[in-house]
Design an enzyme around this catalytic site. Structure first.
Site, PDB file in Angstrom:
ATOM      1  N   THR A   1      84.245  82.913  51.968  1.00 30.04           N
ATOM      2  CA  THR A   1      83.378  84.100  51.898  1.00 30.04           C
ATOM      3  C   THR A   1      81.908  83.678  51.878  1.00 30.04           C
ATOM      4  OG1 THR A   1      85.091  85.355  50.773  1.00 30.04           O
ATOM      5  CG2 THR A   1      82.829  86.132  50.479  1.00 30.04           C
ATOM      6  N   THR A   2      81.084  84.386  52.639  1.00 25.28           N
ATOM      7  CA  THR A   2      79.658  84.048  52.719  1.00 25.28           C
ATOM      8  C   THR A   2      78.810  85.173  52.110  1.00 25.28           C
ATOM      9  OG1 THR A   2      79.432  85.001  54.931  1.00 25.28           O
ATOM     10  CG2 THR A   2      80.009  82.661  54.799  1.00 25.28           C
TER      11      THR A   2
ATOM     12  N   HIS B   1      76.418  85.984  66.290  1.00 29.09           N
ATOM     13  CA  HIS B   1      77.711  86.437  65.761  1.00 29.09           C
ATOM     14  C   HIS B   1      78.034  87.841  66.270  1.00 29.09           C
ATOM     15  CE1 HIS B   1      77.290  83.113  62.861  1.00 29.09           C
ATOM     16  NE2 HIS B   1      78.603  83.198  62.743  1.00 29.09           N
TER      17      HIS B   1
ATOM     18  N   GLY C   1      75.893  82.193  56.757  1.00 26.89           N
ATOM     19  CA  GLY C   1      75.932  81.137  55.737  1.00 26.89           C
ATOM     20  C   GLY C   1      75.786  79.764  56.368  1.00 26.89           C
TER      21      GLY C   1
ATOM     22  N   LYS D   1      79.429  91.542  61.782  1.00 20.99           N
ATOM     23  CA  LYS D   1      79.097  90.603  60.697  1.00 20.99           C
ATOM     24  C   LYS D   1      78.150  91.262  59.692  1.00 20.99           C
ATOM     25  CE  LYS D   1      77.718  85.886  59.613  1.00 20.99           C
ATOM     26  NZ  LYS D   1      78.797  85.760  58.613  1.00 20.99           N
TER      27      LYS D   1
HETATM   28  P1  NAD Z   1      86.660  91.327  57.310  1.00 22.59           P
HETATM   29  O1  NAD Z   1      85.766  92.437  56.884  1.00 22.59           O
HETATM   30  O2  NAD Z   1      87.404  91.430  58.592  1.00 22.59           O
HETATM   31  O3  NAD Z   1      87.751  91.046  56.157  1.00 22.59           O
HETATM   32  C1  NAD Z   1      87.456  91.091  54.794  1.00 22.59           C
HETATM   33  C2  NAD Z   1      88.676  91.673  54.095  1.00 22.59           C
HETATM   34  O4  NAD Z   1      88.440  91.615  52.683  1.00 22.59           O
HETATM   35  C3  NAD Z   1      88.921  93.144  54.459  1.00 22.59           C
HETATM   36  O5  NAD Z   1      90.270  93.325  54.896  1.00 22.59           O
HETATM   37  C4  NAD Z   1      88.640  93.883  53.156  1.00 22.59           C
HETATM   38  O6  NAD Z   1      89.466  95.054  52.981  1.00 22.59           O
HETATM   39  C5  NAD Z   1      88.972  92.816  52.124  1.00 22.59           C
HETATM   40  N1  NAD Z   1      88.355  93.094  50.831  1.00 22.59           N
HETATM   41  C6  NAD Z   1      87.130  93.576  50.572  1.00 22.59           C
HETATM   42  N2  NAD Z   1      86.957  93.755  49.236  1.00 22.59           N
HETATM   43  C7  NAD Z   1      88.122  93.360  48.660  1.00 22.59           C
HETATM   44  C8  NAD Z   1      88.567  93.326  47.310  1.00 22.59           C
HETATM   45  N3  NAD Z   1      87.774  93.729  46.287  1.00 22.59           N
HETATM   46  N4  NAD Z   1      89.818  92.849  47.074  1.00 22.59           N
HETATM   47  C9  NAD Z   1      90.609  92.450  48.081  1.00 22.59           C
HETATM   48  N5  NAD Z   1      90.245  92.503  49.392  1.00 22.59           N
HETATM   49  C10 NAD Z   1      89.007  92.946  49.663  1.00 22.59           C
HETATM   50  O7  NAD Z   1      85.752  90.032  57.288  1.00 22.59           O
HETATM   51  P2  NAD Z   1      86.039  88.583  57.928  1.00 22.59           P
HETATM   52  O8  NAD Z   1      85.367  88.485  59.249  1.00 22.59           O
HETATM   53  O9  NAD Z   1      87.479  88.240  57.782  1.00 22.59           O
HETATM   54  O10 NAD Z   1      85.154  87.695  56.941  1.00 22.59           O
HETATM   55  C11 NAD Z   1      85.388  87.672  55.548  1.00 22.59           C
HETATM   56  C12 NAD Z   1      84.363  86.764  54.889  1.00 22.59           C
HETATM   57  O11 NAD Z   1      84.553  85.413  55.375  1.00 22.59           O
HETATM   58  C13 NAD Z   1      82.908  87.103  55.220  1.00 22.59           C
HETATM   59  O12 NAD Z   1      82.102  86.766  54.098  1.00 22.59           O
HETATM   60  C14 NAD Z   1      82.592  86.204  56.393  1.00 22.59           C
HETATM   61  O13 NAD Z   1      81.219  85.932  56.556  1.00 22.59           O
HETATM   62  C15 NAD Z   1      83.348  84.965  55.999  1.00 22.59           C
HETATM   63  N6  NAD Z   1      83.734  84.088  57.081  1.00 22.59           N
HETATM   64  C16 NAD Z   1      83.731  82.760  56.797  1.00 22.59           C
HETATM   65  C17 NAD Z   1      84.171  81.861  57.736  1.00 22.59           C
HETATM   66  C18 NAD Z   1      84.214  80.396  57.356  1.00 22.59           C
HETATM   67  O14 NAD Z   1      84.589  79.554  58.192  1.00 22.59           O
HETATM   68  N7  NAD Z   1      83.886  80.041  56.128  1.00 22.59           N
HETATM   69  C19 NAD Z   1      84.599  82.310  58.982  1.00 22.59           C
HETATM   70  C20 NAD Z   1      84.587  83.666  59.262  1.00 22.59           C
HETATM   71  C21 NAD Z   1      84.169  84.561  58.283  1.00 22.59           C
END
Ligand code: NAD
Length: 252
Positions: A83-84, A139, A149, A143
Site C-alpha cells: 500500500t502506498t 500511471h 510511492g 491511481k
Molecule cells: P484498488 O482500489 O483496486 O484495491 C484496493 C482494495 O482495498 C479495494 O478492493 C478496496 O475495497 C479495499 N479496501 C479499502 N479499504 C479497505 C478496508 N478498510 N478493509 C479492507 N479492504 C479495504 O487498488 P490497487 O490498485 O489494488 O492498489 C492498492 C494499493 O496498493 C494502493 O495503495 C496502490 O498504490 C498500491 N500498489 C502498490 C504496488 C506495489 O508494487 N507496491 C503496486 C500496485 C498498487
C-alpha cells in the site's frame, strides 16, 4: 504450504496476487479481506479474520493498513504490504508492528524497479554532481495518490546520495518559475488510461542527458515480487524489511 490472508483482495492488486498464488504450489489463500467482499466463505470485511499462522499480503489503503498492522502484531502474523500514500501514522503503525513480527513494506514490488534504483545509484556516482535530476512517472487514471510511492522512493534515493534534504522535491512547474535551482529534484505525475506503472529518471548534463526507465506492463510482475516477499517474511524474525532484503537473502 504458506497460508496467506489477502487484504484488499477484491482490488486490482489483490486479484493479481490471487492469480499468482493459483500458479504457485507452495502458497494458498486462506482468507480474503476487503471492505466490500462477496458474501462467500473465505471472505471477510474485518481484519479480525486474520489469524496466527497467516502471512498477510496487503494492497489496500493507508487507513486499512493501520488496522492490519495492529492485528498482525496482536496475533503474530508476518505482514507484507504494498500500500502506498503512507503518512506518519501508517509509518509508525508499521514500526510498532515490526517489534512483534516481520513487516516488509515496498511501494513497488517489481524486481526491475529495484534494479533501476541500483542503476540510478551507480549512474549518480558517475555523472558530475551538477547534473539535474528529474523524475517522470505515468500511471492509470484510477491511481489515488500522486506522485507515486515509487517516484518518491527514487527521488529520496537521489536526494540522499547527493546529500540534499529529502524535501528538495519540486512537484511540477507552472508560471515564471525562473532558472532551475541545482539542489532540486523535479517530480512529474502523468495520469491516464490503463498504464500499470512507468518511472523514468532523467539525469541532464551539459549537452547530454541520460534516461533510466522502468515500465511495468502487467501487474503480475508486482504480484511475483509480493509473493517472493511473503516467502521471505515467513522465515524472518521481527523487524522492518524491504525488497532489498529479499533479493540479497538477508534476514537481519
Ligand atoms: P484498488 O482500489 O483496486 O484495491 C484496493 C482494495 O482495498 C479495494 O478492493 C478496496 O475495497 C479495499 N479496501 C479499502 N479499504 C479497505 C478496508 N478498510 N478493509 C479492507 N479492504 C479495504 O487498488 P490497487 O490498485 O489494488 O492498489 C492498492 C494499493 O496498493 C494502493 O495503495 C496502490 O498504490 C498500491 N500498489 C502498490 C504496488 C506495489 O508494487 N507496491 C503496486 C500496485 C498498487
Amino acid at each position: 504450504m504458506i497460508r496467506l490472508a489477502l487484504v484488499g483482495a477484491a482490488g486490482r492488486m489483490g486479484r493479481e496476487v490471487e492469480r499468482a498464488v493459483a500458479a504457485a504450489d507452495d502458497l494458498e489463500v486462506r482468507m480474503r479481506v476487503d471492505r466490500a467482499p462477496a458474501p462467500a466463505p473465505g471472505w471477510s470485511a474485518d481484519v479480525g479474520a486474520i489469524e496466527r499462522g497467516d502471512v498477510v499480503v496487503d494492497f489496500s489503503t493507508p487507513e486499512s493498513l493501520r488496522a492490519v498492522a495492529v492485528r498482525c502484531a496482536a496475533v503474530g502474523a508476518p505482514l507484507v504490504t504494498g500500500t502506498t500514500g503512507l503518512g506518519p501514522d501508517e509509518t509508525r503503525a508499521l514500526a510498532d508492528a515490526a517489534r512483534a513480527v516481520a513487516v516488509l513494506s515496498a511501494p513497488n514490488f517489481s524486481l526491475g524497479v529495484l534494479a533501476l534504483r541500483r542503476a540510478l545509484a551507480a549512474a549518480l556516482a558517475t555523472v558530475p554532481r551538477r547534473w539535474d535530476v528529474e523524475i517522470v512517472e505515468r500511471h492509470h487514471r484510477m491511481k489515488a495518490d500522486s506522485p507515486s510511492g515509487t517516484a518518491l522512493l527514487l527521488a529520496r534515493d537521489a536526494a540522499a546520495q547527493r546529500g540534499w534534504s529529502p524535501d528538495a522535491l519540486r512537484h511540477g512547474r507552472e508560471g515564471r518559475v525562473g532558472a532551475r535551482p541545482a539542489e532540486e529534484i523535479g517530480v512529474h505525475a502523468v495520469r491516464g488510461g490503463t498504464w500499470v506503472g512507468d518511472h523514468a529518471v532523467l539525469l541532464a548534463g551539459e549537452g547530454e542527458w541520460l534516461e533510466l526507465r522502468h515500465v511495468a506492463q502487467e501487474r503480475g510482475a508486482l504480484a511475483y515480487g509480493a509473493l517472493a516477499a511473503a516467502r521471505f517474511v515467513v522465515q524472518a524474525g521481527p523487524g522492518l524489511y524491504t525488497l532489498d532484503h529479499v533479493v540479497d537473502g538477508r534476514t537481519t
